[in-house]
Design a protein around this motif. Structure first.
Motif, PDB file in Angstrom:
ATOM      1  N   LEU A 225       0.827  -1.211   0.000  1.00  6.87           N
ATOM      2  CA  LEU A 225       0.000   0.000   0.000  1.00  6.87           C
ATOM      3  C   LEU A 225       0.862   1.262   0.000  1.00  6.87           C
ATOM      4  CD1 LEU A 225      -2.825  -1.007   2.517  1.00  6.87           C
ATOM      5  CD2 LEU A 225      -3.005  -0.818   0.032  1.00  6.87           C
ATOM      6  N   LEU A 226       1.940   1.240   0.776  1.00  2.00           N
ATOM      7  CA  LEU A 226       2.817   2.410   0.827  1.00  2.00           C
ATOM      8  C   LEU A 226       3.494   2.655  -0.518  1.00  2.00           C
ATOM      9  CD1 LEU A 226       4.454   1.922   4.354  1.00  2.00           C
ATOM     10  CD2 LEU A 226       2.739   3.635   3.687  1.00  2.00           C
TER      11      LEU A 226
ATOM     12  N   TRP B 179       2.408   1.625  -3.414  1.00  2.00           N
ATOM     13  CA  TRP B 179       1.319   2.006  -4.326  1.00  2.00           C
ATOM     14  C   TRP B 179       1.009   3.493  -4.187  1.00  2.00           C
ATOM     15  CZ3 TRP B 179      -4.014  -0.983  -4.172  1.00  2.00           C
ATOM     16  CH2 TRP B 179      -4.839  -0.486  -5.174  1.00  2.00           C
ATOM     17  N   GLN B 180       0.878   3.975  -2.942  1.00  2.00           N
ATOM     18  CA  GLN B 180       0.593   5.393  -2.711  1.00  2.00           C
ATOM     19  C   GLN B 180       1.735   6.262  -3.232  1.00  2.00           C
ATOM     20  OE1 GLN B 180      -2.332   6.689  -1.252  1.00  2.00           O
ATOM     21  NE2 GLN B 180      -1.466   8.608  -2.011  1.00  2.00           N
ATOM     22  N   TRP B 181       2.964   5.833  -3.006  1.00  2.00           N
ATOM     23  CA  TRP B 181       4.131   6.597  -3.454  1.00  2.00           C
ATOM     24  C   TRP B 181       4.162   6.709  -4.975  1.00  2.00           C
ATOM     25  CZ3 TRP B 181       8.527   5.364  -6.346  1.00  2.00           C
ATOM     26  CH2 TRP B 181       9.570   6.299  -6.279  1.00  2.00           C
ATOM     27  N   LEU B 182       3.898   5.607  -5.669  1.00  2.00           N
ATOM     28  CA  LEU B 182       3.880   5.621  -7.133  1.00  2.00           C
ATOM     29  C   LEU B 182       2.759   6.515  -7.657  1.00  2.00           C
ATOM     30  CD1 LEU B 182       4.487   1.817  -7.871  1.00  2.00           C
ATOM     31  CD2 LEU B 182       6.111   3.698  -8.207  1.00  2.00           C
ATOM     32  N   GLY B 183       1.591   6.480  -6.984  1.00  2.00           N
ATOM     33  CA  GLY B 183       0.480   7.311  -7.415  1.00  2.00           C
ATOM     34  C   GLY B 183       0.735   8.783  -7.206  1.00  2.00           C
ATOM     35  N   ASP B 184       1.345   9.133  -6.070  1.00  2.00           N
ATOM     36  CA  ASP B 184       1.641  10.541  -5.795  1.00  2.00           C
ATOM     37  C   ASP B 184       2.603  11.126  -6.820  1.00  2.00           C
ATOM     38  OD1 ASP B 184      -0.016  10.510  -3.612  1.00  2.00           O
ATOM     39  OD2 ASP B 184       1.582  10.129  -2.158  1.00  2.00           O
TER      40      ASP B 184
ATOM     41  N   THR C 191      -4.994   5.658  -6.082  1.00  2.00           N
ATOM     42  CA  THR C 191      -4.176   5.438  -4.893  1.00  2.00           C
ATOM     43  C   THR C 191      -5.038   4.955  -3.720  1.00  2.00           C
ATOM     44  OG1 THR C 191      -4.449   7.715  -4.134  1.00  2.00           O
ATOM     45  CG2 THR C 191      -2.577   7.240  -5.602  1.00  2.00           C
ATOM     46  N   PRO C 192      -4.413   4.303  -2.731  1.00  2.00           N
ATOM     47  CA  PRO C 192      -5.170   3.884  -1.543  1.00  2.00           C
ATOM     48  C   PRO C 192      -5.912   5.025  -0.866  1.00  2.00           C
ATOM     49  CG  PRO C 192      -3.024   2.815  -1.579  1.00  2.00           C
ATOM     50  CD  PRO C 192      -3.035   3.791  -2.717  1.00  2.00           C
ATOM     51  N   ARG C 193      -5.347   6.237  -0.881  1.00  2.00           N
ATOM     52  CA  ARG C 193      -6.033   7.387  -0.280  1.00  2.00           C
ATOM     53  C   ARG C 193      -7.340   7.684  -1.010  1.00  2.00           C
ATOM     54  NH1 ARG C 193      -2.518  11.172  -1.110  1.00  2.00           N
ATOM     55  NH2 ARG C 193      -1.344  10.873   0.829  1.00  2.00           N
TER      56      ARG C 193
END
Length: 280
Positions: free
Chosen positions: A44-45, A47-52, A63-65
Motif C-alpha cells: 500500500l505504501l 502504491w501510494q508513493w507511485l500514485g503521488d 491510490t489507496p487514499r
C-alpha cells in the motif's frame, strides 16, 4: 508464622512467574499479526508513493487514499451499507444451505456403502459441471432475485463439505467402530461420540473451502445478473469508469473473506486444542 502465611510469598512468586508467560503469548500474537501485515502495508505504501508521483495511471490504479475517500463517501451516502447487507445475506444463506446439505449427505454416504453406491457417482458428476455455466441457467430459471444467488452459492458450498465429511468418516480407524459396537453404542451414539469428533478436522477444512467458494460465487452471481449487492455495485461502477468504487468492492470481498476464514481458524484451535501439531 503460620504455614498458610509462609506459603503466601511462594504463591505470589508463582503468580509472578506465570504472568510473563501470558504476556509472552500476547506478544507472540502481536508479532505474528505484525509479520502478516508487513507485506500488505508495504504494498500500500509503495502504491501510494507511485500514485503521488504519477508513475501509474490514476484511472487504472487509483491510490489507496482515493480508494479510502471513495469508501467513506459510499458509506456516508448509505449506498454501501445497503448493498453490503444484501451481499452478506446471500452469502450466509447460500453457505448455510449448501454446507448443511453437504455435511448431512457426507455423513449418510460415509456411513453406508449402499448409499455410497447409490449416490456418490451422481454427486461427483454434478460436481464436475463448471460453476460459471450453471449461472445462466439459474438466472433463467429463478430470475435475478435472491433465489438464484442463494442457490448458486449453495451449489458451490455443498461439495467441499460433502467430500471432506465423507473422507473424514472413511479415514476413521475401524478399531474405534469395533470398540463402539462392543460398548453397545447405538447408531446415533456412534455418530455423536465417534464419527463427528473424528471428522472435525476434515469438516473444518471443508468449511474453510466452502466459505472461500461462497464469496467467489457471490461475485459471479451478482455480476451476471443482479439489481443490488456488492457485485452489482462494482459492475455499475465499471460502466461509469468509477475505478475507486471497484477497488472498494474488491477490498471488502477480501476483508470479509479473511474475517470468516479467521473465525473458522479460531474455532478450530478451540475445538482441536488437544492435538499436538507441528508449528514450524
Amino acid at each position: 508464622m503460620s504455614v498458610d502465611q509462609a506459603d503466601l510469598p511462594a504463591a505470589a512468586s508463582a503468580k509472578r512467574r506465570r504472568s510473563p508467560g501470558k504476556t509472552g503469548s500476547y506478544r507472540k500474537k502481536w508479532a505474528d499479526f505484525a509479520w502478516g501485515a508487513a507485506l500488505p502495508v508495504a504494498v500500500l505504501l509503495v502504491w501510494q508513493w507511485l500514485g503521488d508521483r504519477e508513475l501509474i495511471s490514476p484511472l487504472l490504479f487509483p491510490t489507496p487514499r482515493v480508494i479510502a475517500e471513495s469508501f467513506v463517501w459510499l458509506w456516508n451516502s448509505g449506498v454501501l451499507f445497503e448493498n453490503l447487507g444484501v451481499s452478506l445475506y446471500r452469502t450466509f444463506a447460500g453457505f448455510g444451505l449448501g454446507a448443511g446439505l453437504g455435511l448431512l449427505l457426507g455423513l449418510f454416504v460415509g456411513l453406508s456403502r449402499s448409499v455410497e453406491r447409490l449416490l456418490d457417482s451422481t454427486v461427483q458428476m454434478v460436481r464436475m459441471i463448471p460453476h460459471i455455466s450453471v449461472t445462466f441457467l439459474f438466472v433463467l430459471w429463478f430470475g435475478i432475485g435472491d433465489t438464484s444467488k442463494v442457490l448458486l452459492i449453495a451449489k458451490g458450498c455443498f461439495f467441499p463439505l460433502y467430500i471432506y465429511t465423507f473422507l473424514g468418516i472413511r479415514n476413521t480407524d475401524n478399531k474405534l467402530f469395533e470398540v463402539a459396537r462392543v460398548l453397545g453404542y447405538s447408531r446415533f451414539k456412534q455418530i455423536v461420540r465417534l464419527v463427528l469428533p473424528a471428522t472435525v478436522p476434515g469438516i473444518i477444512l471443508g468449511i474453510r473451502l466452502s466459505l472461500a467458494i461462497a464469496w467467489v460465487s457471490l461475485v459471479v452471481a451478482e455480476m451476471m445478473g443482479a439489481s443490488s449487492g456488492l457485485g452489482f455495485l462494482m459492475m455499475d461502477a465499471r460502466a461509469m469508469s468509477d475505478t475507486p468504487t471497484v477497488f472498494v468492492g474488491i477490498a471488502l470481498f477480501t476483508l470479509f473473506g479473511k474475517i470468516t476464514d479467521s473465525v473458522v481458524l479460531f474455532a478450530e484451535r478451540r475445538l482441536l486444542a488437544w492435538r499436538e501439531v507441528h508449528d514450524g
